[in-house]
Design a protein around this motif. Structure first.
Motif, short mmCIF file in Angstrom:
data_model
loop_
_atom_site.label_atom_id
_atom_site.label_comp_id
_atom_site.label_asym_id
_atom_site.label_seq_id
_atom_site.Cartn_x
_atom_site.Cartn_y
_atom_site.Cartn_z
N UNK A 28 -0.29 6.70 -1.35
CA UNK A 28 -1.75 6.52 -1.37
C UNK A 28 -2.37 7.28 -2.53
N UNK A 29 -1.86 8.48 -2.80
CA UNK A 29 -2.38 9.26 -3.92
C UNK A 29 -2.12 8.56 -5.25
N UNK A 30 -0.89 8.05 -5.39
CA UNK A 30 -0.54 7.37 -6.65
C UNK A 30 -1.36 6.11 -6.86
N UNK A 31 -1.65 5.41 -5.78
CA UNK A 31 -2.45 4.19 -5.91
C UNK A 31 -3.93 4.50 -6.11
N UNK A 32 -4.39 5.61 -5.56
CA UNK A 32 -5.81 5.96 -5.68
C UNK A 32 -6.14 6.47 -7.07
N UNK A 33 -5.17 7.10 -7.74
CA UNK A 33 -5.45 7.70 -9.05
C UNK A 33 -5.86 6.65 -10.08
N UNK A 34 -5.13 5.54 -10.27
CA UNK A 34 -5.62 4.52 -11.20
C UNK A 34 -6.96 3.92 -10.80
N UNK A 35 -7.18 3.80 -9.45
CA UNK A 35 -8.46 3.26 -9.00
C UNK A 35 -9.61 4.19 -9.38
N UNK A 36 -9.44 5.47 -9.19
CA UNK A 36 -10.48 6.43 -9.56
C UNK A 36 -10.67 6.46 -11.07
N UNK A 37 -9.57 6.35 -11.82
CA UNK A 37 -9.68 6.33 -13.28
C UNK A 37 -10.43 5.09 -13.76
#
Length: 462
Positions: A43-52
């Protein structure tokens, strides 16, 4: 926000795509194995590109761009300096901007710049250099701006519509004295005259040719030489001259200009020339620029006729000046016509009694029949025949390669054409890839001087 966010998500960098792939893999493993820590990492790895992507989509910027090209007109083979000034027109400090200038083919590689946190209202000066490798009219730009997040996962690209013109003109080679000077203009009536810079009463002579006015026979020179001689009235340099340019595509071996890199074509040329003409058409246009500029600067009213018609001067002008000539030649390309007939007809109308300099590609006797007929009579015209086979690829691996039979045929064609023109009273020089325009012009000057000496007239440099 949905539109910009979707755009940002589709602009994932390679790093961002790898991170998303790793997150999906961990998520599948976590669900399959029932491992909650793996799911949390996923979830963290997928959220990071979304936040970027959200951060990049929220960035707002206003940029003003200005270019200064020095010089804006550059001879082929030389460089021009460009100053790119990027101003942050927003009220907020800019973030990390990756800038790249879009350049047309033949002017060099597109330069890239990194501008970080440019204050509001401030300007970043970004110099770079372009190379005039190929003759033509170009537009530098537009500027491409890329916004990236701090992790390098997402980038957003936008391009402007701005640009600056660059004109790459043919080179003008320094020519020595000699060659044709010009003629008293005005229509097709009257005798054509070769022009020198001695006084109004100077007279030179030459051998009689069919069509000459018998009233112009110079009996003293005839008695001295034992051959019928006629007078050529010499006038000072208030004159006109005409150039005929054989720009037909079938008369040349064309190639793209050599560029950087190991695949570039090796261009034949004179020793010591860092940027020799890449093909016979470029040599012809370089000769036209050099000869035409020399004649115009020495006082001649210059008319230029190509295979597609006349290069028109500016409104209100009678002939082309040096600057106008280079501007017209910069954008001149090969003509698709197969015959010189149209060009010869136009030349007959515009040249009048002015001497003509004909720059010819691969021509045969049939191509020259109309030209010789149109320029018959008492005159001294000049022709430069291009040995186009000398621009062929000697390795035989490109589309410019020629077989031995084709080379022999072209060589015989050059000899036949030269003999035909000389028989009609033209001064003829043959140009090839290893000869400079200056050398060919000096050859013509030597022929003119030899003709005057043979006739017993004084030789005065033109």
């Amino acid at each position: 926000m949905g539109g910009p966010l979707r755009t940002a998500l589709t602009s994932l960098t390679l790093r961002g795509r790898c991170l998303v792939a790793a997150g999906l893999t961990l998520l599948a493993l976590g669900a399959l194995l029932g491992e909650q820590p793996l799911t949390q990492i996923a979830v963290f790895l997928l959220a990071l590109p979304l936040l970027s992507a959200l951060a990049v989509a929220r960035q707002r910027f206003r940029v003003a761009v200005r270019r200064t090209v020095t010089p804006a007109r550059v001879p082929r083979g030389q460089d021009a300096d460009v100053l790119l000034e990027v101003t942050n027109a927003d009220r907020r400090t800019g973030r990390l901007w990756l800038l790249s200038e879009q350049l047309p083919e033949g002017t060099g590689r597109s330069p890239g710049f990194v501008v970080e946190r440019l204050p509001a209202g401030q300007t970043a000066a970004l110099p770079y250099r372009v190379h005039g490798g190929r003759r033509g009219r170009y537009r530098l730009g537009p500027l491409r701006l890329r916004l990236v997040d701090p992790f390098g996962l997402v980038q957003r690209t936008t391009s402007g519509s701005d640009g600056a013109p660059l004109l790459v003109v043919p080179r003008v080679r320094p020519l020595g004295p000699g060659g044709p000077a010009g003629g008293h203009g005005g229509g097709g009536e009257g005798a054509r005259r070769s022009i020198a810079v001695h006084g109004e009463d100077d007279v030179s002579t030459r051998a009689y040719r069919h069509g000459d006015d018998l009233r112009k026979v110079h009996w003293r020179a005839t008695a001295r030489t034992g051959e019928l001689m006629v007078r050529m009235e010499e006038r000072p340099w208030r004159s006109q001259a005409a150039l005929l340019l054989d720009t037909r595509v079938r008369a040349h071996l064309l190639t793209r200009a050599a560029g950087p890199g190991p695949s570039a074509t090796v261009v034949p040329g004179p020793p010591g020339d860092p940027a020799p003409p890449p093909d016979s058409l470029e040599w012809l246009l370089e000769a036209a620029a050099s000869i035409g500029s020399s004649l115009a600067r020495r006082g001649a009213t210059l008319r230029v006729v190509t295979a597609e018609g006349e290069l028109r001067p500016d409104e209100g002008a009678v002939g082309l000046g040096p600057t106008e000539l280079l501007d017209r030649l910069a954008a001149l390309g090969p003509a698709r016509g197969s015959s010189l007939g149209t060009a010869v007809d136009r030349l007959h109308r515009v040249a009048g009694d002015a001497p003509v300099v004909a720059l010819l590609g691969a021509v045969g006797p049939d191509d020259l029949a109309e030209l010789v007929a149109a320029r018959s009579g008492p005159h001294t015209d000049v022709a430069v025949l291009l040995d186009v086979a000398s621009w062929a690829d000697p390795g035989g691996r490109s589309r410019r390669a020629l077989s031995a039979a084709s080379r022999a045929q072209l060589a015989a064609q050059v000899e036949e054409s030269a003999a035909l023109l000389r028989g009609a009273g033209w001064q003829v020089a043959v140009a090839h890839a290893g000869r400079t325009v200056e050398a060919v012009w000096a050859d013509l000057a030597a022929q003119r001087g030899a003709g005057l000496r043979a006739a017993g007239s004084p030789v005065v440099p033109a």
